[in-house]
Design an enzyme around this catalytic site. Structure first.
Site, PDB file in Angstrom:
ATOM      1  N   GLU A 246     -81.170  54.575 -32.140  1.00  0.00           N
ATOM      2  CA  GLU A 246     -82.320  55.164 -32.402  1.00  0.00           C
ATOM      3  C   GLU A 246     -83.856  54.015 -32.750  1.00  0.00           C
ATOM      4  OE1 GLU A 246     -80.249  54.649 -34.162  1.00  0.00           O
ATOM      5  OE2 GLU A 246     -80.705  55.018 -36.415  1.00  0.00           O
TER       6      GLU A 246
ATOM      7  N   ASP B 221    -103.664  69.871 -34.691  1.00  0.00           N
ATOM      8  CA  ASP B 221    -102.085  70.497 -34.330  1.00  0.00           C
ATOM      9  C   ASP B 221    -102.445  72.156 -35.268  1.00  0.00           C
ATOM     10  OD1 ASP B 221    -100.490  68.467 -35.130  1.00  0.00           O
ATOM     11  OD2 ASP B 221    -100.193  68.208 -37.321  1.00  0.00           O
TER      12      ASP B 221
ATOM     13  N   HIS C   6     -77.698  50.783 -34.444  1.00  0.00           N
ATOM     14  CA  HIS C   6     -78.582  51.926 -33.998  1.00  0.00           C
ATOM     15  C   HIS C   6     -79.666  52.161 -33.360  1.00  0.00           C
ATOM     16  CE1 HIS C   6     -78.814  52.724 -38.580  1.00  0.00           C
ATOM     17  NE2 HIS C   6     -78.213  52.019 -39.134  1.00  0.00           N
TER      18      HIS C   6
ATOM     19  N   CYS D  32     -73.362  54.314 -37.162  1.00  0.00           N
ATOM     20  CA  CYS D  32     -73.372  53.494 -38.860  1.00  0.00           C
ATOM     21  C   CYS D  32     -72.593  54.201 -39.567  1.00  0.00           C
ATOM     22  CB  CYS D  32     -74.942  52.910 -39.339  1.00  0.00           C
ATOM     23  SG  CYS D  32     -74.749  51.839 -39.678  1.00  0.00           S
ATOM     24  N   TYR D  33     -73.161  54.669 -40.572  1.00  0.00           N
ATOM     25  CA  TYR D  33     -72.023  55.535 -41.425  1.00  0.00           C
ATOM     26  C   TYR D  33     -71.900  55.826 -40.727  1.00  0.00           C
ATOM     27  CZ  TYR D  33     -70.948  57.768 -45.511  1.00  0.00           C
ATOM     28  OH  TYR D  33     -70.063  58.614 -46.672  1.00  0.00           O
TER      29      TYR D  33
ATOM     30  N   GLY E  25     -76.038  55.755 -43.503  1.00  0.00           N
ATOM     31  CA  GLY E  25     -76.540  56.552 -44.849  1.00  0.00           C
ATOM     32  C   GLY E  25     -76.804  54.965 -45.847  1.00  0.00           C
TER      33      GLY E  25
ATOM     34  N   LYS F 206     -95.178  64.652 -33.681  1.00  0.00           N
ATOM     35  CA  LYS F 206     -96.301  64.751 -33.070  1.00  0.00           C
ATOM     36  C   LYS F 206     -96.968  64.578 -31.638  1.00  0.00           C
ATOM     37  CE  LYS F 206    -100.555  64.871 -35.302  1.00  0.00           C
ATOM     38  NZ  LYS F 206    -100.983  65.353 -36.488  1.00  0.00           N
TER      39      LYS F 206
END
Ligand code: XMP
Length: 556
Positions: free
Chosen positions: A214, A270, A212, A125-126, A98, A412
């Site tokens: 991710e 969807d 990170h 991180c944060y 963040g 998705k």
């Protein structure tokens, strides 16, 4: 914090300053088992990892990576009160990155239930800084902001976080602060040149990393996240499309009973998957309504009808309303007015159809997880409206129907996997996105039947060549736009004054940003010559080389 009990207020004051004595107080408060500090999962609540969002632009990616490891997770704002977690049995918390600094006035804090629940925690991180700060470590501004690639040297090779990984890991950093003093009970498990405490852990399943995992720039990020989930948090990894279908079918059956259900099909993935899932649960109690607005691509309406009626055996009302839509669009050139008219007409027709079915109790919608997160996000409310993206599948506001949103928790790619599991054809499952207002926003200026025909023909050629060149699935979208420019040409020894068509092909991860596709010249040449040869009204083809931003994907 949202929880303003005196204990919570006192606690949030204290954790802005660090020190061992305050840690004791923090844990005392967390362990005081006051309402708001304790998690009380409902009986049979499913196991899940909870990602607490501290506002990083990558938070949603963390949730995706966890799901990719077949572990169910939900992402919630960092100040979510404990009672909002009771529908889950939390196996672990992940604290996102963040933009704040832990020592800033009003910086986001750690909800007491995170430590109080005693489950494993991964701070990113944060999230790492917050964990360190809350447990009495020290966080300082780094001498230089670290942004970009770095190498992290693993300091404790047998820590489960690093199982199967090399001792030097390429990682991606983006931080201004870093941990300079570990909290009691923690040890360094990884170091980088600029972050001597790049990763830390204790013996109670709390792990924190400065980088990170991710993002794609940390090539082994998925393995690191999986190692945390399975090696540290002991997750089961049973979140699969098959299980999802089975569980959803049971709960839809139970919720619907013998009620009647409707679903608006747009032709997009969807609504198609949502309808197929509900159909699997309740069969003919479901009626799908397909409002054909005459603004679809060549052959698409027939495709939807064929897939649902013949292939899936689903009851489908095909409402042919081209004339009505075109009448409402007559002389309209403003893009927002087009969207508004199309949306209103759709809702009126949908209401009429529903009324004609008699007593309907439920409405299925293909809402997906990014929509849910977006509407619940704590962050950027100041986003400027660029286009009103109302979907043609939107809910008529005053209809008294109970919503069924079976895909509300899916990304998705998960929706696609569920679609495959349900037996929908690839053509539908991997279909490129198509805007609700359809070709109306790809005919620049007035939408007339003639101009729609010209566009449809050119667009067909684009798609045909894109498929033949096997690049359909590499592109986010590929389509033609009929511009309102005419230009001079020469065709068969005659001067012409014809239409200009633009080809728009983009690559994207999501539609927030996009890049124009570097298609081979030969492919572009083929598309151009076929369009000018086969579509008499067009004598000029241009290729749009604008990325998003600054352009949007659609022209209107
Ligand atoms: P833009 O043009 O804003 O589009 O870059 C981003 C994505 O959204 C689609 N789009 C729409 N979808 N209703 C929709 O359902 C709309 O009004 C609409 N406008 C744009 C667009 O095709 C792209 O995928």
């Amino acid at each position: 914090m949202a929880d303003e009990s005196p204990a919570a207020a006192a606690q949030s004051d204290r954790i802005r300053t660090s020190g061992d004595s305050e840690v004791a107080t923090y844990l005392e408060i967390a362990e005081a088992r006051e309402p708001g500090n304790v998690l009380t999962p409902a009986p049979n609540a499913p196991e899940a990892v909870v990602v607490l969002d501290y506002g990083s632009q990558f938070s949603m990616l963390i949730a995706r990576r966890i799901r990719e490891a077949s572990v169910y997770c939900e992402m919630l704002p960092w100040d979510t009160p404990a009672e909002k977690l009771n529908h889950l049995k939390v196996k672990a918390f992940v604290l996102s990155g963040g933009p704040a600094s832990v020592y800033e006035e009003g910086a986001p804090t750690l909800p007491p239930y995170v430590l109080g629940s005693g489950v494993p925690v991964l701070g990113i991180c944060y999230g790492m800084q917050l964990l360190a700060h809350a447990l009495g470590g020290k966080v300082d501004p780094a001498p230089a902001r670290e942004y970009g690639h770095a190498v992290m040297r693993v300091a404790e090779a047998d820590h489960p976080l690093f199982a199967g990984l090399a001792s030097d890991l390429a990682v991606w950093m983006s931080h201004g602060d870093h941990v300079v003093q570990l909290p009691a009970g923690f040890r360094v498990i990884g170091q980088s040149e600029n972050a001597p405490m790049a990763a830390m852990a204790d013996d109670a399943g709390r792990v924190a990393i400065q980088f990170h995992p991710e993002v794609v720039h940390t090539p082994q990020g998925q393995e690191l996240i999986s190692n945390f989930l399975f090696g540290v948090a002991g997750c089961a990894g049973t979140w699969t499309a098959g299980n999802f279908v089975e569980e959803s079918v049971a709960s839809i059956k139970q919720a619907v009973g013998d009620g009647l259900v409707i679903c608006a099909l747009s032709g997009g993935v969807d609504s198609a998957v949502a309808a197929a899932l509900v159909h699997r649960a309740i069969g003919d109690q479901l009626t799908c309504i397909f409002v054909d607005n005459g603004l679809l691509r060549m052959g698409e309406a027939e495709n939807v009808v064929r897939t649902f009626r013949s292939h899936m055996n689903i009851k489908l009302n095909h409402v042919q309303a081209t004339d009505r839509f075109l009448r409402d669009l007559a002389e309209v050139t403003d893009p927002e007015t087009k969207r508004k008219r199309i949306g209103e007409t759709f809702i009126r027709l949908f209401e009429d159809e529903t009324r004609a079915l008699g007593q309907v109790d439920f409405l299925v919608q293909g809402t997906t997880y990014p929509d849910v997160i977006e509407s619940a996000s704590t962050g950027n409310n100041a986003a400027v409206k660029i286009k009103s993206h109302h979907n043609v599948g939107g809910l008529p506001k005053d209809m008294k129907l109970t919503l069924i949103e079976p895909l509300r928790n899916l990304f998705k790619d998960e929706v696609r996997r569920v679609g495959k599991e349900l037996g929908l054809p690839d053509e539908m499952v991997y279909r490129q996105p198509f805007p609700g207002p359809g070709l109306a926003i790809r005919v620049i200026g007035e939408v007339t039947p003639e101009r729609l025909d010209v566009l449809r023909h050119a667009d067909y050629i684009v798609m045909d060549e894109i498929r033949k060149a096997s690049v359909y699935y590499d592109l986010w979208q590929a389509f033609a736009v009929l511009t309102n420019t005419q230009s001079v040409g020469v065709q068969g020894d005659f001067r012409t004054y014809g239409h200009t068509v633009a080809i728009r092909c983009v690559t994207a991860e999501d539609a927030m940003t996009a890049d124009w596709a570097r298609l081979p010249y030969d492919l572009l040449a083929k598309i151009s010559s076929r369009i000018t040869n086969e579509v008499r009204e067009i004598n000029r083809v241009v290729y749009d080389i604008t990325s998003k931003p600054p352009g949007t994907i659609e022209w209107e």
